[in-house]
Write a protein that holds these residues in place. Sequence first.
Motif, PDB file in Angstrom:
ATOM      1  N   MET A 108       9.942   1.569  -9.866  1.00  0.00           N
ATOM      2  CA  MET A 108       9.458   2.668  -9.052  1.00  0.00           C
ATOM      3  C   MET A 108      10.638   3.570  -8.712  1.00  0.00           C
ATOM      4  O   MET A 108      11.654   3.119  -8.218  1.00  0.00           O
ATOM      5  N   GLN A 109      10.479   4.876  -8.959  1.00  0.00           N
ATOM      6  CA  GLN A 109      11.518   5.845  -8.609  1.00  0.00           C
ATOM      7  C   GLN A 109      11.318   6.278  -7.165  1.00  0.00           C
ATOM      8  O   GLN A 109      10.209   6.545  -6.734  1.00  0.00           O
ATOM      9  N   THR A 110      12.402   6.321  -6.428  1.00  0.00           N
ATOM     10  CA  THR A 110      12.300   6.644  -5.010  1.00  0.00           C
ATOM     11  C   THR A 110      13.446   7.538  -4.592  1.00  0.00           C
ATOM     12  O   THR A 110      14.555   7.406  -5.106  1.00  0.00           O
ATOM     13  N   ILE A 111      13.183   8.473  -3.675  1.00  0.00           N
ATOM     14  CA  ILE A 111      14.285   9.256  -3.114  1.00  0.00           C
ATOM     15  C   ILE A 111      14.822   8.576  -1.864  1.00  0.00           C
ATOM     16  O   ILE A 111      15.879   8.919  -1.376  1.00  0.00           O
ATOM     17  N   LEU A 112      14.072   7.608  -1.353  1.00  0.00           N
ATOM     18  CA  LEU A 112      14.517   6.853  -0.184  1.00  0.00           C
ATOM     19  C   LEU A 112      15.212   5.569  -0.650  1.00  0.00           C
ATOM     20  O   LEU A 112      14.739   4.468  -0.413  1.00  0.00           O
ATOM     21  N   THR A 113      16.330   5.725  -1.319  1.00  0.00           N
ATOM     22  CA  THR A 113      17.046   4.598  -1.910  1.00  0.00           C
ATOM     23  C   THR A 113      17.385   3.551  -0.856  1.00  0.00           C
ATOM     24  O   THR A 113      17.997   3.857   0.161  1.00  0.00           O
ATOM     25  N   ASP A 114      16.955   2.341  -1.091  1.00  0.00           N
ATOM     26  CA  ASP A 114      17.217   1.189  -0.216  1.00  0.00           C
ATOM     27  C   ASP A 114      16.671   1.359   1.200  1.00  0.00           C
ATOM     28  O   ASP A 114      17.106   0.678   2.115  1.00  0.00           O
ATOM     29  N   PHE A 115      15.706   2.257   1.397  1.00  0.00           N
ATOM     30  CA  PHE A 115      15.146   2.472   2.727  1.00  0.00           C
ATOM     31  C   PHE A 115      14.097   1.414   3.072  1.00  0.00           C
ATOM     32  O   PHE A 115      13.959   1.011   4.222  1.00  0.00           O
ATOM     33  N   TYR A 116      13.368   0.966   2.048  1.00  0.00           N
ATOM     34  CA  TYR A 116      12.330  -0.047   2.260  1.00  0.00           C
ATOM     35  C   TYR A 116      12.148  -0.876   0.994  1.00  0.00           C
ATOM     36  O   TYR A 116      12.572  -0.477  -0.086  1.00  0.00           O
ATOM     37  N   ILE A 117      11.502  -2.013   1.167  1.00  0.00           N
ATOM     38  CA  ILE A 117      11.181  -2.891   0.044  1.00  0.00           C
ATOM     39  C   ILE A 117       9.670  -3.106   0.048  1.00  0.00           C
ATOM     40  O   ILE A 117       9.085  -3.425   1.092  1.00  0.00           O
ATOM     41  N   LEU A 118       9.053  -2.918  -1.108  1.00  0.00           N
ATOM     42  CA  LEU A 118       7.646  -3.242  -1.268  1.00  0.00           C
ATOM     43  C   LEU A 118       7.553  -4.752  -1.450  1.00  0.00           C
ATOM     44  O   LEU A 118       7.942  -5.290  -2.481  1.00  0.00           O
ATOM     45  N   GLN A 119       7.087  -5.434  -0.422  1.00  0.00           N
ATOM     46  CA  GLN A 119       7.021  -6.908  -0.450  1.00  0.00           C
ATOM     47  C   GLN A 119       5.834  -7.404  -1.267  1.00  0.00           C
ATOM     48  O   GLN A 119       5.953  -8.355  -2.025  1.00  0.00           O
ATOM     49  N   SER A 120       4.675  -6.779  -1.060  1.00  0.00           N
ATOM     50  CA  SER A 120       3.465  -7.188  -1.778  1.00  0.00           C
ATOM     51  C   SER A 120       2.423  -6.091  -1.648  1.00  0.00           C
ATOM     52  O   SER A 120       2.532  -5.214  -0.793  1.00  0.00           O
ATOM     53  N   TYR A 121       1.430  -6.157  -2.520  1.00  0.00           N
ATOM     54  CA  TYR A 121       0.300  -5.241  -2.409  1.00  0.00           C
ATOM     55  C   TYR A 121      -0.901  -5.847  -3.114  1.00  0.00           C
ATOM     56  O   TYR A 121      -0.763  -6.737  -3.953  1.00  0.00           O
ATOM     57  N   GLU A 122      -2.072  -5.355  -2.717  1.00  0.00           N
ATOM     58  CA  GLU A 122      -3.292  -5.774  -3.390  1.00  0.00           C
ATOM     59  C   GLU A 122      -4.249  -4.602  -3.441  1.00  0.00           C
ATOM     60  O   GLU A 122      -4.227  -3.738  -2.566  1.00  0.00           O
ATOM     61  N   GLN A 123      -5.061  -4.604  -4.487  1.00  0.00           N
ATOM     62  CA  GLN A 123      -6.062  -3.555  -4.605  1.00  0.00           C
ATOM     63  C   GLN A 123      -7.300  -3.992  -3.833  1.00  0.00           C
ATOM     64  O   GLN A 123      -7.682  -5.166  -3.865  1.00  0.00           O
ATOM     65  N   THR A 124      -7.898  -3.049  -3.119  1.00  0.00           N
ATOM     66  CA  THR A 124      -9.090  -3.349  -2.335  1.00  0.00           C
ATOM     67  C   THR A 124     -10.336  -3.093  -3.178  1.00  0.00           C
ATOM     68  O   THR A 124     -10.263  -2.497  -4.261  1.00  0.00           O
ATOM     69  N   GLU A 125     -11.467  -3.526  -2.657  1.00  0.00           N
ATOM     70  CA  GLU A 125     -12.720  -3.386  -3.388  1.00  0.00           C
ATOM     71  C   GLU A 125     -13.080  -1.930  -3.656  1.00  0.00           C
ATOM     72  O   GLU A 125     -13.708  -1.613  -4.659  1.00  0.00           O
ATOM     73  N   ASN A 126     -12.688  -1.028  -2.763  1.00  0.00           N
ATOM     74  CA  ASN A 126     -13.047   0.385  -2.938  1.00  0.00           C
ATOM     75  C   ASN A 126     -12.040   1.156  -3.797  1.00  0.00           C
ATOM     76  O   ASN A 126     -12.101   2.372  -3.868  1.00  0.00           O
ATOM     77  N   GLY A 127     -11.087   0.457  -4.416  1.00  0.00           N
ATOM     78  CA  GLY A 127     -10.109   1.110  -5.281  1.00  0.00           C
ATOM     79  C   GLY A 127      -8.847   1.538  -4.571  1.00  0.00           C
ATOM     80  O   GLY A 127      -7.950   2.097  -5.188  1.00  0.00           O
ATOM     81  N   GLY A 128      -8.771   1.291  -3.278  1.00  0.00           N
ATOM     82  CA  GLY A 128      -7.554   1.596  -2.533  1.00  0.00           C
ATOM     83  C   GLY A 128      -6.565   0.451  -2.638  1.00  0.00           C
ATOM     84  O   GLY A 128      -6.735  -0.476  -3.433  1.00  0.00           O
ATOM     85  N   PHE A 129      -5.532   0.526  -1.825  1.00  0.00           N
ATOM     86  CA  PHE A 129      -4.503  -0.505  -1.838  1.00  0.00           C
ATOM     87  C   PHE A 129      -4.064  -0.830  -0.416  1.00  0.00           C
ATOM     88  O   PHE A 129      -4.111   0.025   0.462  1.00  0.00           O
ATOM     89  N   VAL A 130      -3.634  -2.057  -0.227  1.00  0.00           N
ATOM     90  CA  VAL A 130      -2.967  -2.471   1.001  1.00  0.00           C
ATOM     91  C   VAL A 130      -1.584  -2.939   0.581  1.00  0.00           C
ATOM     92  O   VAL A 130      -1.445  -3.830  -0.258  1.00  0.00           O
ATOM     93  N   ALA A 131      -0.566  -2.300   1.140  1.00  0.00           N
ATOM     94  CA  ALA A 131       0.815  -2.615   0.792  1.00  0.00           C
ATOM     95  C   ALA A 131       1.550  -3.140   2.013  1.00  0.00           C
ATOM     96  O   ALA A 131       1.326  -2.670   3.131  1.00  0.00           O
ATOM     97  N   ASN A 132       2.405  -4.110   1.791  1.00  0.00           N
ATOM     98  CA  ASN A 132       3.273  -4.641   2.840  1.00  0.00           C
ATOM     99  C   ASN A 132       4.706  -4.300   2.473  1.00  0.00           C
ATOM    100  O   ASN A 132       5.172  -4.662   1.392  1.00  0.00           O
ATOM    101  N   ILE A 133       5.369  -3.575   3.383  1.00  0.00           N
ATOM    102  CA  ILE A 133       6.754  -3.178   3.143  1.00  0.00           C
ATOM    103  C   ILE A 133       7.628  -3.677   4.283  1.00  0.00           C
ATOM    104  O   ILE A 133       7.137  -3.988   5.373  1.00  0.00           O
ATOM    105  N   SER A 134       8.922  -3.745   3.999  1.00  0.00           N
ATOM    106  CA  SER A 134       9.920  -4.051   5.028  1.00  0.00           C
ATOM    107  C   SER A 134      10.951  -2.943   5.029  1.00  0.00           C
ATOM    108  O   SER A 134      11.496  -2.590   3.976  1.00  0.00           O
TER     109      SER A 134
END
Length: 126
Positions: A1-27
Amino acid sequence: MQTILTDFYILQSYEQTENGGFVANISLNKDHDIFKGHFPGNPVTPGVCMMQIVKELSEEFTGLKLFLKSASNVKFMAIINPFETPDLKLQLDITQTENEVKVKNITSFGETIALKMSVNYQKLTI
């Protein structure tokens, strides 16, 4: 993933929801330089950085390059202190048309909602 916020956060996990959206957990990286200036001794996650995280995650989940076209109902409801609440949950309800991606976001930590917003992105061709 390309980011302009270098080292600002980490995508810990994510899952796709039934409606096609996503739930992401970041630190958030509490040691990032942004927090040294915003604000010294009382770090607060800048709202523009939260908006950028939503854009970057939307790009990651759709596989598209996006350009912010408009934002509405942007409500910052709680301060995000990276030392006290570094772990955030972002709900992204994503819908696409031919040229646009619309995202409704709710960002929270624990039971506290920190950000709500609706954004429209234009799809970019690279």
